[in-house]
Write an enzyme that holds these catalytic residues in place. Structure first.
Site, PDB file in Angstrom:
ATOM      1  N   GLY A 246       0.781  -1.243   0.000  1.00 33.83           N
ATOM      2  CA  GLY A 246       0.000   0.000   0.000  1.00 33.83           C
ATOM      3  C   GLY A 246       0.804   1.280   0.000  1.00 33.83           C
TER       4      GLY A 246
ATOM      5  N   VAL B 162     -11.277   3.535   2.515  1.00 32.90           N
ATOM      6  CA  VAL B 162     -10.751   4.329   1.410  1.00 32.90           C
ATOM      7  C   VAL B 162      -9.842   3.507   0.494  1.00 32.90           C
ATOM      8  CG1 VAL B 162     -10.939   6.554   2.577  1.00 32.90           C
ATOM      9  CG2 VAL B 162      -8.879   5.172   2.898  1.00 32.90           C
TER      10      VAL B 162
ATOM     11  N   LYS C 171      -6.644   6.707  10.887  1.00 29.05           N
ATOM     12  CA  LYS C 171      -8.067   6.498  11.142  1.00 29.05           C
ATOM     13  C   LYS C 171      -8.206   6.219  12.641  1.00 29.05           C
ATOM     14  CE  LYS C 171     -10.105   3.707   7.879  1.00 29.05           C
ATOM     15  NZ  LYS C 171     -10.683   2.393   7.474  1.00 29.05           N
TER      16      LYS C 171
ATOM     17  N   ASP D 151      -4.827   2.045  11.278  1.00 31.24           N
ATOM     18  CA  ASP D 151      -6.241   1.777  11.532  1.00 31.24           C
ATOM     19  C   ASP D 151      -6.379   1.231  12.956  1.00 31.24           C
ATOM     20  OD1 ASP D 151      -8.965   1.374  11.034  1.00 31.24           O
ATOM     21  OD2 ASP D 151      -8.645  -0.532  10.012  1.00 31.24           O
TER      22      ASP D 151
HETATM   23  P1  5GP Z   1      -4.243  -1.961  11.149  1.00 32.16           P
HETATM   24  O1  5GP Z   1      -3.310  -3.095  11.414  1.00 32.16           O
HETATM   25  O2  5GP Z   1      -3.774  -0.629  11.691  1.00 32.16           O
HETATM   26  O3  5GP Z   1      -5.647  -2.251  11.532  1.00 32.16           O
HETATM   27  O4  5GP Z   1      -4.403  -1.862   9.614  1.00 32.16           O
HETATM   28  C1  5GP Z   1      -3.462  -1.375   8.783  1.00 32.16           C
HETATM   29  C2  5GP Z   1      -3.701  -1.991   7.427  1.00 32.16           C
HETATM   30  O5  5GP Z   1      -5.100  -2.259   7.189  1.00 32.16           O
HETATM   31  C3  5GP Z   1      -3.270  -1.023   6.380  1.00 32.16           C
HETATM   32  O6  5GP Z   1      -1.915  -1.234   6.047  1.00 32.16           O
HETATM   33  C4  5GP Z   1      -4.211  -1.337   5.252  1.00 32.16           C
HETATM   34  O7  5GP Z   1      -3.660  -2.374   4.489  1.00 32.16           O
HETATM   35  C5  5GP Z   1      -5.469  -1.857   5.894  1.00 32.16           C
HETATM   36  N1  5GP Z   1      -6.544  -0.836   5.975  1.00 32.16           N
HETATM   37  C6  5GP Z   1      -7.077  -0.289   7.068  1.00 32.16           C
HETATM   38  N2  5GP Z   1      -8.020   0.626   6.765  1.00 32.16           N
HETATM   39  C7  5GP Z   1      -8.081   0.658   5.422  1.00 32.16           C
HETATM   40  C8  5GP Z   1      -8.867   1.415   4.476  1.00 32.16           C
HETATM   41  O8  5GP Z   1      -9.714   2.263   4.785  1.00 32.16           O
HETATM   42  N3  5GP Z   1      -8.646   1.138   3.163  1.00 32.16           N
HETATM   43  C9  5GP Z   1      -7.727   0.228   2.742  1.00 32.16           C
HETATM   44  N4  5GP Z   1      -7.608   0.064   1.432  1.00 32.16           N
HETATM   45  N5  5GP Z   1      -6.975  -0.492   3.592  1.00 32.16           N
HETATM   46  C10 5GP Z   1      -7.147  -0.280   4.921  1.00 32.16           C
HETATM   47 MG    MG Z   2      -1.344  -2.252   4.125  1.00 28.64          MG
END
Ligand code: 5GP
Ligand code: MG
Length: 194
Positions: free
Chosen positions: A56, A164, A142, A114
């Site tokens: 990403g 997104v 987020k 996230d």
């Molecule tokens: P976390 O481990 O912080 O929950 O998530 C991070 C990963 O979740 C990011 O690197 C991404 O790949 C994915 N992710 C979280 N929210 C979104 C979003 O709104 N859109 C997309 N495309 N990926 C997200």
């Molecule tokens: Mg990612």
């Protein structure tokens, strides 16, 4: 910087799949240049290792590093998270780090923070290599969905709890090529479009 609702309309081709443009291309470019100025200042004359998470970060990384005038090394870590029901923090590593980060200043980059599980787990992994310093940088934050106690040191935009896509971010590996960040129509991800 909170992402103000963009006045830019969704290009015709994407209108069926995207609800709206959240962050327009010119807004991204302006903010990325600002972030780069901040990094340039903070890491002036230091040797920096940037570790970016696949896949990403590709667009963000490519735009960001081209502003940096620093002795810079670049490497990637690939991770894929197991499904929602699995143990938090357990990451499946798909690409291991190659550059030696011991004793170096390291900046870990991800596309979006996230729940915080990814950044927390990868930070812990990197710390085991004993870098001199470790900071984190994300294009999007987020905050609403945070589970882990973690914050990023550098943040491009604060966003609300939307799913997104674009500018590197995908849904089922699609939409990474958009030059802007858009909100995916609910019907697309509810359909489990794979
Ligand atoms: P976390 O481990 O912080 O929950 O998530 C991070 C990963 O979740 C990011 O690197 C991404 O790949 C994915 N992710 C979280 N929210 C979104 C979003 O709104 N859109 C997309 N495309 N990926 C997200
Ligand atoms: Mg990612």
């Amino acid at each position: 910087m909170p992402a103000a609702p963009s006045k830019v309309i969704v290009p015709k081709y994407w209108r069926g799949e995207l609800e709206r443009v959240l962050i327009a291309e010119h807004e991204i470019q302006t903010r990325v240049a600002e972030l780069a100025r901040q990094l340039q200042h903070d890491y002036a004359r230091r040797e920096l290792v940037i570790v970016a998470l696949l896949n990403g970060t590709v667009m963000f990384l490519a735009d960001l590093v081209r502003h940096l005038e620093l002795p810079l090394r670049l490497d990637f870590i690939g991770v894929s998270s197991y499904g929602k029901g699995t143990t938090p923090g357990r990451l499946h590593v798909t690409k291991e780090l190659k550059v030696d980060v011991r004793g170096r200043d390291v900046l870990l980059i991800d596309d979006i923070l996230d729940t915080g599980r990814t950044l927390k787990a990868v930070s812990a992994k990197l710390k085991r290599f004993r870098p001199r310093s470790l900071k984190t940088c994300v294009l999007l934050n987020k905050q609403a969905r945070r589970v882990e106690k973690i914050r990023a040191d550098y943040i491009g935009f604060q966003i609300e709890d939307f799913f997104v896509v674009g500018y590197g971010l995908d849904f089922a590996e699609q939409y990474r090529n958009l030059p802007f960040i858009g909100v995916l129509h609910e019907k697309i991800y509810l359909a489990g479009n794979k």
